[in-house]
Write an enzyme that holds these catalytic residues in place. Sequence first.
Site, PDB file in Angstrom:
ATOM      1  N   GLU A  48      53.287 -20.859  10.718  1.00 44.06           N
ATOM      2  CA  GLU A  48      51.858 -20.716  11.020  1.00 44.06           C
ATOM      3  C   GLU A  48      51.644 -20.594  12.534  1.00 44.06           C
ATOM      4  O   GLU A  48      52.255 -21.319  13.317  1.00 44.06           O
ATOM      5  CB  GLU A  48      51.145 -21.960  10.485  1.00 44.06           C
ATOM      6  N   LYS A 136      43.138 -17.431   6.832  1.00 44.40           N
ATOM      7  CA  LYS A 136      42.992 -18.741   6.200  1.00 44.40           C
ATOM      8  C   LYS A 136      41.562 -18.920   5.679  1.00 44.40           C
ATOM      9  O   LYS A 136      40.595 -18.706   6.405  1.00 44.40           O
ATOM     10  CB  LYS A 136      43.340 -19.841   7.203  1.00 44.40           C
ATOM     11  N   CYS A 170      49.348 -23.432   5.200  1.00 38.81           N
ATOM     12  CA  CYS A 170      49.258 -24.884   5.357  1.00 38.81           C
ATOM     13  C   CYS A 170      48.393 -25.493   4.251  1.00 38.81           C
ATOM     14  O   CYS A 170      48.706 -25.347   3.074  1.00 38.81           O
ATOM     15  CB  CYS A 170      48.753 -25.217   6.760  1.00 38.81           C
TER      16      CYS A 170
END
Length: 306
Positions: A48, A136, A170
């Site tokens: 990430e 995200k 994540c």
Amino acid sequence: MKDLKNTCRIAVVQAAPVMFDKAASTEKAVSLIQEAAKEKAELIVFPELFIPCYPVGMTFGFSVGKRNEAGRKDWKRYYDNSVVVPGPETDLLAKAAKEANAWVSIGVSERVEETATLYNTNLFFSPEGEIIVHKKLKPTGSERVVWGDAQKDYFPVAETPWGVMGSLICWESYMPLARVALYDKGLTLYISPNTNDNPEWQATIQHIAIEGHCYFINCDMYFTKEMYPDDLHCPDEIAKLNDIVCRGGSCIIDPYGHYETEPVWDKEAIIYADLDMQKVPASRMEFDGSGHYARPDVLELIVHEK
């Protein structure tokens, strides 16, 4: 499910970026792609926000109802080192993927030129240099003062020789419906770029591999306190961090929830493995959560993709 290529030679890159420096981080990524290519890697995965970094511990001067100018200067520096997609940095990464004849997955802080908003983004590059973009869905906690929510194209996937490949970044993986949205696309490779070195994360990724009966590629970051630039405007925040800020823990989980490769801690490393892709359909004999183990007459997921 389409017939899958029998094996996938994968390289999971647990490495530190050159923090707050998109040019140097891109150069390092290209070098690591070239290194993995020498080991015949067909799929190369980075963590990430590898470009320009994950700024753990920094507040950028935000508090409830207030900001400060020193934090704004650090934010602007991060903004300036975020990546426009497509742009010069993605051109270099696409070229590296083509020369390696490999798929590449890499996390970046994406800067949208039209609005100046930043996004926590994961990019797939095909061996032909094409780009697939996933932003995200929901930044976690105080990440929300740095990166915006994704606004479109929420669950893009890539059709690879090893089946469908998708990513959640994540803590997106803690969103049950987001996982199902990927499973319903026939996912075989679940790419998880993250900065998540807490021990309970290891239980999470084993569960997801079993739930999706897919390979879970856990690509975590490793970096230390001394890697932060000396001239940031928040020395007190950096001083509070542990010497090793993120320990890593990168690994691969097979479709039965077993470690294909054990977690690697406290160092940079490239983890290589030859994945038996026939494990994926074989594992679904007794459980296929989007197929024979589903009850669409009882449970229905509606996904607004655009």
